[in-house]
Design an enzyme around this catalytic site. Structure first.
Site, PDB file in Angstrom:
ATOM      1  N   HIS A  25      -6.101   5.975  -6.423  1.00  7.45           N
ATOM      2  CA  HIS A  25      -5.988   7.373  -6.843  1.00  7.45           C
ATOM      3  C   HIS A  25      -4.511   7.759  -6.798  1.00  7.45           C
ATOM      4  O   HIS A  25      -3.650   6.948  -6.433  1.00  7.45           O
ATOM      5  CB  HIS A  25      -6.853   8.262  -5.956  1.00  7.45           C
ATOM      6  CG  HIS A  25      -6.635   8.065  -4.484  1.00  7.45           C
ATOM      7  ND1 HIS A  25      -5.456   8.407  -3.860  1.00  7.45           N
ATOM      8  CD2 HIS A  25      -7.433   7.510  -3.527  1.00  7.45           C
ATOM      9  CE1 HIS A  25      -5.532   8.114  -2.580  1.00  7.45           C
ATOM     10  NE2 HIS A  25      -6.722   7.556  -2.344  1.00  7.45           N
ATOM     11  N   GLU A  26      -4.261   9.011  -7.129  1.00  4.64           N
ATOM     12  CA  GLU A  26      -2.882   9.481  -7.235  1.00  4.64           C
ATOM     13  C   GLU A  26      -2.122   9.342  -5.896  1.00  4.64           C
ATOM     14  O   GLU A  26      -0.911   9.125  -5.905  1.00  4.64           O
ATOM     15  CB  GLU A  26      -2.905  10.933  -7.734  1.00  4.64           C
ATOM     16  CG  GLU A  26      -1.583  11.486  -8.207  1.00  4.64           C
ATOM     17  CD  GLU A  26      -0.861  10.665  -9.281  1.00  4.64           C
ATOM     18  OE1 GLU A  26      -1.538  10.065 -10.142  1.00  4.64           O
ATOM     19  OE2 GLU A  26       0.376  10.620  -9.233  1.00  4.64           O
ATOM     20  N   GLY A  27      -2.829   9.434  -4.789  1.00  7.04           N
ATOM     21  CA  GLY A  27      -2.180   9.248  -3.477  1.00  7.04           C
ATOM     22  C   GLY A  27      -1.576   7.859  -3.365  1.00  7.04           C
ATOM     23  O   GLY A  27      -0.415   7.688  -2.965  1.00  7.04           O
ATOM     24  N   HIS A  28      -2.344   6.842  -3.748  1.00 11.03           N
ATOM     25  CA  HIS A  28      -1.820   5.476  -3.741  1.00 11.03           C
ATOM     26  C   HIS A  28      -0.599   5.370  -4.658  1.00 11.03           C
ATOM     27  O   HIS A  28       0.385   4.703  -4.334  1.00 11.03           O
ATOM     28  CB  HIS A  28      -2.875   4.480  -4.256  1.00 11.03           C
ATOM     29  CG  HIS A  28      -4.078   4.328  -3.383  1.00 11.03           C
ATOM     30  ND1 HIS A  28      -5.352   4.680  -3.798  1.00 11.03           N
ATOM     31  CD2 HIS A  28      -4.235   3.833  -2.124  1.00 11.03           C
ATOM     32  CE1 HIS A  28      -6.229   4.406  -2.841  1.00 11.03           C
ATOM     33  NE2 HIS A  28      -5.577   3.897  -1.811  1.00 11.03           N
ATOM     34  N   GLN A  55     -12.055  -4.697   9.280  1.00 11.75           N
ATOM     35  CA  GLN A  55     -11.756  -3.349   9.784  1.00 11.75           C
ATOM     36  C   GLN A  55     -12.934  -2.401   9.645  1.00 11.75           C
ATOM     37  O   GLN A  55     -12.830  -1.225   9.962  1.00 11.75           O
ATOM     38  CB  GLN A  55     -10.497  -2.783   9.122  1.00 11.75           C
ATOM     39  CG  GLN A  55     -10.657  -2.409   7.658  1.00 11.75           C
ATOM     40  CD  GLN A  55      -9.320  -2.071   7.022  1.00 11.75           C
ATOM     41  OE1 GLN A  55      -8.461  -2.932   6.893  1.00 11.75           O
ATOM     42  NE2 GLN A  55      -9.132  -0.821   6.639  1.00 11.75           N
ATOM     43  N   GLN A 151      -2.881   5.003  11.803  1.00 14.07           N
ATOM     44  CA  GLN A 151      -2.667   3.654  11.255  1.00 14.07           C
ATOM     45  C   GLN A 151      -1.176   3.393  11.042  1.00 14.07           C
ATOM     46  O   GLN A 151      -0.656   2.333  11.427  1.00 14.07           O
ATOM     47  CB  GLN A 151      -3.412   3.530   9.922  1.00 14.07           C
ATOM     48  CG  GLN A 151      -3.063   2.294   9.124  1.00 14.07           C
ATOM     49  CD  GLN A 151      -3.917   2.181   7.865  1.00 14.07           C
ATOM     50  OE1 GLN A 151      -5.047   1.709   7.943  1.00 14.07           O
ATOM     51  NE2 GLN A 151      -3.391   2.604   6.740  1.00 14.07           N
ATOM     52  N   SER A 183      -8.760  10.485  -1.346  1.00 15.69           N
ATOM     53  CA  SER A 183      -9.284   9.306  -0.652  1.00 15.69           C
ATOM     54  C   SER A 183     -10.267   8.610  -1.581  1.00 15.69           C
ATOM     55  O   SER A 183     -10.995   9.277  -2.338  1.00 15.69           O
ATOM     56  CB  SER A 183     -10.008   9.748   0.619  1.00 15.69           C
ATOM     57  OG  SER A 183     -10.831   8.705   1.098  1.00 15.69           O
TER      58      SER A 183
END
Ligand code: AMP
Length: 279
Positions: A25-28, A55, A151, A183
């Site tokens: 998404h745009e966050g990445h 994980q 993280q 997310s």
């Protein structure tokens, strides 16, 4: 991948790295652009896409974690990514009865709180896979999102403790127009769940307003109560934790002041969402 990275190193190119689990998404993409800025036009930007089984807890969403490699490839190409590294489980964790894989990287302090309490084996999976990815991609700089504050802090500690020769950059959380932190898991928020998810960023805004208005330190417990109430007014929301902490040590604080960090984890329906911000 490692051979390619070594070739780039010989050519004097800087390598920027953005590890992800895909469903981009745009966050990445803001992290990708930051990586490009950091290594320059002659540098190389690598995005890894790997849904790391180690994980996820046994009751978590590993098998239904959203995937769309075709769209991810397109987005990476448009964003000027040089290489997408997409390893298989068998490459990352070679099978074999206890002989395939048995070395883990464990951070023992910052991992205990918050996400670590709710997801006891989560960070051991993260640190191990990220250490492996650093050894494979050989980056000069890796970019992580503030969305996963704990993280990022743990990775910074691992890099320092184990002398990984690279720099970690933490980029701000990218949000939807209504405030919801982007997310991949937001895909699970169908129907009436999506509007309820805005309550997380609203709770952060409430805490920020309270801290900015107050001239004195506020008690964490007193501040948490109305946030929990606001969140649980949503019919499908259940708070996992609300925590006020020092942004470097990640230690919980009893008194909240400007600069204290707030993190929350909230189930909306069956989807567990996290968010955090500086107050
Ligand atoms: P993930 O694919 O969820 O494992 O995330 C890969 C990287 O992207 C991690 O460093 C995340 O912190 C970062 N990231 C995820 N969502 C966001 C966001 N909304 N804004 C900024 N970074 C993000």
């Amino acid at each position: 991948m490692q051979r390619l990275a070594k070739t780039w190193q010989r050519e004097g190119r800087r390598i920027g790295f953005v590890p992800t689990m895909g469903y981009l998404h745009e966050g990445h993409l803001t992290l990708v652009r930051r990586a490009r800025q950091l290594v320059g036009p002659e540098g190389r930007v690598v995005v890894s896409i790997y849904v790391n089984p180690s994980q996820f807890g046994p009751e978590e969403d590993l098998s239904k974690y959203p995937r769309d490699l075709r769209k991810d490839t397109l987005l990476c190409r448009q964003a000027g990514v040089d290489v997408i590294f997409v390893p298989t489980d068998a490459e990352m964790y070679p099978p074999g009865d206890g002989e395939g894989f048995s070395t883990w990287v464990i951070e023992e302090q910052l991992s205990r709180e918050m996400e670590g309490r709710s997801r006891p084996t989560h960070f051991r999976g993260v640190t191990t896979v990220v250490a492996k990815l650093f050894n494979i991609v050989l980056p000069d700089v890796a970019v992580f999102g503030a969305k996963d504050w704990q993280q990022a802090a743990i990775i910074q500690r691992m890099v320092r403790d184990l002398n990984f020769p690279l720099k970690i950059i933490v980029a701000p959380t990218h949000r939807e127009p209504d405030g919801l932190a982007m997310s991949s898991r937001n895909k699970y928020l169908v129907g009436t769940l999506r509007p309820q998810a805005v309550a997380l960023s609203q709770a952060i805004a409430l805490a920020q307003a309270a801290v900015r208005k107050s001239k004195r330190p506020l008690s964490a417990a007193t501040l948490a109560a109305p946030l929990k109430q606001h969140l649980e007014q949503q019919p499908d929301a259940r708070v996992d934790y609300i925590e006020f902490f020092n942004p470097e040590s990640l230690r919980a604080v009893a008194k909240v002041v400007r600069g204290t960090h707030l993190a929350l984890a909230v189930f909306v329906g069956t989807t567990r969402l996290i968010d955090n911000a500086r107050l």
